[in-house]
Every structure is written in structure tokens, then in C-alpha cells.
Design a protein around this motif. Structure first.
Motif, short mmCIF file in Angstrom:
data_model
loop_
_atom_site.label_atom_id
_atom_site.label_comp_id
_atom_site.label_asym_id
_atom_site.label_seq_id
_atom_site.Cartn_x
_atom_site.Cartn_y
_atom_site.Cartn_z
N ARG A 163 0.81 -1.23 0.00
CA ARG A 163 0.00 0.00 0.00
C ARG A 163 0.84 1.27 0.00
N THR A 164 2.03 1.24 0.58
CA THR A 164 2.89 2.42 0.58
C THR A 164 3.91 2.28 -0.54
N PRO A 165 4.53 3.38 -0.95
CA PRO A 165 5.54 3.27 -2.00
C PRO A 165 6.66 2.28 -1.66
N GLN A 185 -0.92 4.96 -2.51
CA GLN A 185 -1.35 6.19 -1.86
C GLN A 185 -0.31 6.67 -0.85
N ARG A 186 -0.18 7.99 -0.80
CA ARG A 186 0.66 8.62 0.21
C ARG A 186 0.02 9.96 0.56
N GLY A 187 -0.57 10.05 1.74
CA GLY A 187 -1.23 11.28 2.15
C GLY A 187 -2.34 11.67 1.19
N GLU A 189 -1.89 12.31 -1.88
CA GLU A 189 -1.48 11.96 -3.23
C GLU A 189 -1.80 10.49 -3.55
N ALA A 204 3.60 10.70 -8.62
CA ALA A 204 2.43 10.97 -7.78
C ALA A 204 1.75 12.27 -8.20
#
Length: 281
Positions: A163-165, A185-187, A189, A204
Motif C-alpha cells: 500500500r505504501t511506495p 497512496q501517500r497522504g 497523493e 504521484a
């Protein structure tokens, strides 16, 4: 003129699948051969799609006709997408092997195999029958020069969180094939991770609350077009994600429920100021 073979869905009234990818490639002057796996009236997300799956023997016959005209030897890019039956998957796997084995001049480019394992997504689970998912994982993913999947699909293929980069990079490397991982997803973005054994990148952009169906198909086609243009992975990623982001923005501006692929044809090659590139490894 480059030539792409697309083995995926044909959906008459929705800009998804192989039909949408063929329209996308036209903007890059890439000729296409589309072998449909289903013939639907609309995307199933709208309700009953109409139409039906294409029998595997019909797919085999179409591929035989293409091969008989000597076109496997001229295929520069092969994309696999949606499948409705494991026999269709096996037909696609045989086509990949035949395209790679076809005799071509020493000066010709090596065919690039782009596998989009369309299996499912978060919230919806599997889109396809379990036996189709198993066939895609066993017969297509190992044959890909690049695997273009969303986070959920990568997690299903590897059993690892993505799920995170950083997790997406680790999971992609666990898969053992270069990967293009969408919906990371990140925050505020959302983005796409490219990862192979040597490098990894994140492209992103601000997350949109909604998006038309088919963004994964569009991303796959745009990245494939960038490969045919000879771009490096980072430049290919930036251009492809930029094209998707700008097309989504245009769909919102024009209030259309489908991706405006044809209307965006002249803008798909342009980088987007809304896309942020970050080297991850």
C-alpha cells in the motif's frame, strides 16, 4: 510503424480494455491488432454489460490468422489484459511464446511483453473467477517483461503488503518481474510505482475523489507507447502517469463518465505539471 498486439476485452460503449488502448495507441501512430476476450456493451461497473465471452477456440483462431500473415514476427509490443476463462489465458500464453520465437531480422527490436493481470481491486475483491486468477498468475505473470498491476493485485500475486511506495517496491521485487504498480497512496497523493532490480520511482499527483473506469488500461497503453518510443523507465513513467492524470482532469472538467481518450489525443504525449517524480531506490 510500430505494431502492438492486444489480447483483452472489447467494450462497445465504455472507454476501457483493448478498445480504449487501441484508440490511445492511434495518438502515438502505433498500429494495433486487437483480439477480444469478451464482447460487452458496457463496463460491468454500470450494471449487466450485455454481450458474452469469446470462446477460447475463436481466440486461438484469430491468433492463428494473425500468425499466418507473418505478423507475430512484426509485433513490437504485446499486451494482455482481461480474461473470462483460463483457456483464454493459455491461448495468450502460447501467443506470447510464439511472438518471442518468431524469426525476425537482427536489426528488429525485441518484442516487449506487457502483462496487465486484471484480477480485482480493494473493496471489490476478485473481478474474475478464481481459476482465471490462478491461470494469469501461473501462465502470464512469469512471461511479462513488465507486470502492470494495482496494489490489490500485487498483494494477491505476492502475498506481501504493497500500500505504501516502499512496500510496493519490496513486493514488486519479490514478484521478480519489473512492475508498474498503480493506486499507491501517500497522504493526499495517489501515484504509480515503477520498480525493477536496479531502480524504483514514484510518479504521484493529487488524489481525485472519483475517476472514470479504465484508468489502468490507459496507463498500460501509455507506458507501452513510451517503451516503443525508447524512453527510460523514469521518463516513461512520468509521461504515462501525466497522460492519465490529465485525462482524468479533463473528464471532470467536461463532466463525462467515460475517459475522453480521443479528445485528449494531442495531449497524451505531454508531461503534466501536476505529477511529482520521486526516486525510491
Amino acid at each position: 510503424m510500430p505494431l502492438a498486439l492486444i489480447i483483452s476485452s472489447h467494450v462497445a460503449a465504455s472507454r476501457v480494455g483493448g478498445g480504449a488502448q487501441a484508440l490511445t495507441f492511434a495518438a502515438f501512430k502505433v498500429d494495433t491488432m486487437v483480439v477480444p476476450t469478451v464482447l460487452y456493451g458496457r463496463h460491468p461497473g454500470w450494471g449487466p454489460p450485455g454481450g458474452a465471452a469469446v470462446p477460447a477456440d475463436a481466440i486461438e483462431g484469430m491468433l492463428d490468422g494473425i500468425e499466418a500473415n507473418g505478423l507475430f514476427a512484426q509485433t513490437d509490443l504485446l499486451i494482455t489484459g482481461y480474461f473470462a476463462h483460463p483457456d483464454q489465458v493459455r491461448a495468450a500464453a502460447r501467443a506470447i511464446d510464439a511472438v518471442r520465437a518468431a524469426a525476425r531480422p537482427d536489426s528488429a527490436r525485441r518484442p516487449f511483453i506487457l502483462v496487465d493481470p486484471i484480477l480485482g481491486d480493494h473493496g471489490a475483491g476478485l473481478y474474475v473467477a478464481p481459476e482465471v486468477a490462478e491461470a494469469v498468475a501461473a501462465d502470464l505473470t512469469p512471461r511479462g517483461d513488465l507486470v502492470a498491476c494495482n496494489v490489490w493485485e500485487l498483494e494477491r500475486l505476492t502475498g506481501a503488503e504493497a500500500r505504501t511506495p516502499a512496500q510496493a517496491v519490496d513486493a514488486a521485487r519479490h514478484l521478480g518481474r519489473p512492475c508498474l504498480v498503480s493506486s499507491v497512496q501517500r497522504g493526499a497523493e495517489i501515484g504509480v510505482v515503477y520498480a525493477d532490480r536496479r531502480e524504483a520511482w514514484l510518479a504521484a499527483h493529487p488524489r481525485s475523489p472519483t475517476a472514470p473506469k479504465g484508468t489502468g488500461d490507459l496507463l498500460t497503453a501509455l507506458y507501452g507507447a513510451a517503451v516503443l518510443d525508447g524512453l527510460s523507465p523514469s521518463y516513461a513513467l512520468a509521461r504515462a502517469v501525466g497522460g492519465v492524470a490529465e485525462t482524468i482532469a479533463a473528464a471532470h472538467m467536461w463532466k463525462t463518465a467515460e475517459l475522453p481518450v480521443v479528445a485528449m489525443a494531442q495531449r497524451l504525449k505531454a508531461t503534466s505539471p501536476h505529477v511529482r517524480m520521486e526516486r525510491l531506490a
